[in-house]
Write a protein that holds these residues in place. Sequence first.
Motif, PDB file in Angstrom:
ATOM      1  N   PHE A  24       0.831  -1.203   0.000  1.00  0.00           N
ATOM      2  CA  PHE A  24       0.000   0.000   0.000  1.00  0.00           C
ATOM      3  C   PHE A  24       0.867   1.256   0.000  1.00  0.00           C
ATOM      4  CE2 PHE A  24      -2.349   3.366   2.211  1.00  0.00           C
ATOM      5  CZ  PHE A  24      -3.448   3.476   1.369  1.00  0.00           C
ATOM      6  N   ASP A  25       1.896   1.276   0.830  1.00  0.00           N
ATOM      7  CA  ASP A  25       2.803   2.428   0.881  1.00  0.00           C
ATOM      8  C   ASP A  25       3.494   2.650  -0.464  1.00  0.00           C
ATOM      9  OD1 ASP A  25       2.095   2.839   3.509  1.00  0.00           O
ATOM     10  OD2 ASP A  25       3.913   1.909   4.334  1.00  0.00           O
ATOM     11  N   LYS A  26       3.881   1.577  -1.122  1.00  0.00           N
ATOM     12  CA  LYS A  26       4.525   1.685  -2.433  1.00  0.00           C
ATOM     13  C   LYS A  26       3.541   2.243  -3.460  1.00  0.00           C
ATOM     14  CE  LYS A  26       7.086  -1.010  -5.836  1.00  0.00           C
ATOM     15  NZ  LYS A  26       7.616  -2.336  -6.192  1.00  0.00           N
ATOM     16  N   LEU A  27       2.306   1.764  -3.433  1.00  0.00           N
ATOM     17  CA  LEU A  27       1.270   2.252  -4.339  1.00  0.00           C
ATOM     18  C   LEU A  27       1.010   3.742  -4.118  1.00  0.00           C
ATOM     19  CD1 LEU A  27      -0.963   1.679  -6.452  1.00  0.00           C
ATOM     20  CD2 LEU A  27      -2.457   1.114  -4.538  1.00  0.00           C
ATOM     21  N   CYS A  28       0.916   4.151  -2.855  1.00  0.00           N
ATOM     22  CA  CYS A  28       0.690   5.569  -2.547  1.00  0.00           C
ATOM     23  C   CYS A  28       1.849   6.431  -3.028  1.00  0.00           C
ATOM     24  CB  CYS A  28       0.480   5.767  -1.044  1.00  0.00           C
ATOM     25  SG  CYS A  28      -1.133   5.212  -0.477  1.00  0.00           S
ATOM     26  N   ALA A  29       3.073   5.967  -2.878  1.00  0.00           N
ATOM     27  CA  ALA A  29       4.239   6.731  -3.326  1.00  0.00           C
ATOM     28  C   ALA A  29       4.217   6.911  -4.839  1.00  0.00           C
ATOM     29  CB  ALA A  29       5.524   6.032  -2.879  1.00  0.00           C
ATOM     30  N   VAL A  30       3.851   5.868  -5.557  1.00  0.00           N
ATOM     31  CA  VAL A  30       3.772   5.968  -7.020  1.00  0.00           C
ATOM     32  C   VAL A  30       2.671   6.948  -7.420  1.00  0.00           C
ATOM     33  CG1 VAL A  30       3.189   4.698  -9.136  1.00  0.00           C
ATOM     34  CG2 VAL A  30       4.761   3.698  -7.468  1.00  0.00           C
ATOM     35  N   GLN A  31       1.488   6.836  -6.788  1.00  0.00           N
ATOM     36  CA  GLN A  31       0.385   7.725  -7.130  1.00  0.00           C
ATOM     37  C   GLN A  31       0.706   9.176  -6.776  1.00  0.00           C
ATOM     38  OE1 GLN A  31      -2.603   7.142  -8.886  1.00  0.00           O
ATOM     39  NE2 GLN A  31      -2.316   9.351  -8.910  1.00  0.00           N
ATOM     40  N   ASN A  32       1.353   9.404  -5.659  1.00  0.00           N
ATOM     41  CA  ASN A  32       1.736  10.764  -5.281  1.00  0.00           C
ATOM     42  C   ASN A  32       2.693  11.372  -6.307  1.00  0.00           C
ATOM     43  OD1 ASN A  32       0.157  10.689  -2.994  1.00  0.00           O
ATOM     44  ND2 ASN A  32       1.847  10.236  -1.613  1.00  0.00           N
ATOM     45  N   ALA A  33       3.641  10.584  -6.800  1.00  0.00           N
ATOM     46  CA  ALA A  33       4.589  11.075  -7.800  1.00  0.00           C
ATOM     47  C   ALA A  33       3.857  11.409  -9.105  1.00  0.00           C
ATOM     48  CB  ALA A  33       5.681  10.038  -8.049  1.00  0.00           C
ATOM     49  N   ILE A  34       2.910  10.580  -9.491  1.00  0.00           N
ATOM     50  CA  ILE A  34       2.138  10.838 -10.713  1.00  0.00           C
ATOM     51  C   ILE A  34       1.327  12.121 -10.555  1.00  0.00           C
ATOM     52  CG2 ILE A  34       0.200  10.015 -12.113  1.00  0.00           C
ATOM     53  CD1 ILE A  34       1.253   7.134 -11.524  1.00  0.00           C
ATOM     54  N   SER A  35       0.641  12.270  -9.427  1.00  0.00           N
ATOM     55  CA  SER A  35      -0.179  13.460  -9.185  1.00  0.00           C
ATOM     56  C   SER A  35       0.666  14.720  -9.185  1.00  0.00           C
ATOM     57  CB  SER A  35      -0.917  13.335  -7.847  1.00  0.00           C
ATOM     58  OG  SER A  35      -1.847  12.296  -7.891  1.00  0.00           O
ATOM     59  N   GLU A  36       1.815  14.674  -8.530  1.00  0.00           N
ATOM     60  CA  GLU A  36       2.685  15.846  -8.488  1.00  0.00           C
ATOM     61  C   GLU A  36       3.190  16.201  -9.881  1.00  0.00           C
ATOM     62  OE1 GLU A  36       6.406  17.640  -5.931  1.00  0.00           O
ATOM     63  OE2 GLU A  36       6.126  15.475  -5.976  1.00  0.00           O
ATOM     64  N   SER A  37       3.542  15.210 -10.669  1.00  0.00           N
ATOM     65  CA  SER A  37       4.023  15.449 -12.028  1.00  0.00           C
ATOM     66  C   SER A  37       2.940  16.103 -12.887  1.00  0.00           C
ATOM     67  CB  SER A  37       4.456  14.117 -12.659  1.00  0.00           C
ATOM     68  OG  SER A  37       4.809  14.293 -13.998  1.00  0.00           O
ATOM     69  N   ILE A  38       1.721  15.623 -12.785  1.00  0.00           N
ATOM     70  CA  ILE A  38       0.607  16.204 -13.544  1.00  0.00           C
ATOM     71  C   ILE A  38       0.351  17.633 -13.097  1.00  0.00           C
ATOM     72  CG2 ILE A  38      -1.901  16.073 -13.895  1.00  0.00           C
ATOM     73  CD1 ILE A  38      -1.541  12.984 -13.849  1.00  0.00           C
ATOM     74  N   HIS A  39       0.351  17.863 -11.783  1.00  0.00           N
ATOM     75  CA  HIS A  39       0.085  19.207 -11.271  1.00  0.00           C
ATOM     76  C   HIS A  39       1.163  20.205 -11.672  1.00  0.00           C
ATOM     77  CE1 HIS A  39      -2.988  17.900  -8.006  1.00  0.00           C
ATOM     78  NE2 HIS A  39      -3.514  17.994  -9.209  1.00  0.00           N
ATOM     79  N   LYS A  40       2.398  19.780 -11.757  1.00  0.00           N
ATOM     80  CA  LYS A  40       3.481  20.692 -12.154  1.00  0.00           C
ATOM     81  C   LYS A  40       3.256  21.234 -13.558  1.00  0.00           C
ATOM     82  CE  LYS A  40       7.188  19.223  -9.127  1.00  0.00           C
ATOM     83  NZ  LYS A  40       8.513  18.616  -9.005  1.00  0.00           N
TER      84      LYS A  40
END
Length: 90
Positions: free
Chosen positions: A13-29
Amino acid sequence: EDPTPKAEKNRRFDKLCAVQNAISESIHKEYIGKTMECLVDGTDKEFLTARTEGGRLVRFAGEDSLIGQFVDVTVTDCTTWSLVGELARK
């Protein structure tokens, strides 16, 4: 019976959240520097909150009288889960 230990589930779960957070941050940038029309829908502590046409959350400084109105907001920064902006100059 569940063969997967709780510790392994937490790790996954922690690994999944880290991947999703990186994707979200990249899109928002990608939104930084863009000006978008947003519907001001409320407040969050000292900031107004608004939604873009696509439903993204934007926080910016402004008067409560803007709640319920459409305004142009220029995105200046982002977090993992929201955009940060300022009222666009006309």
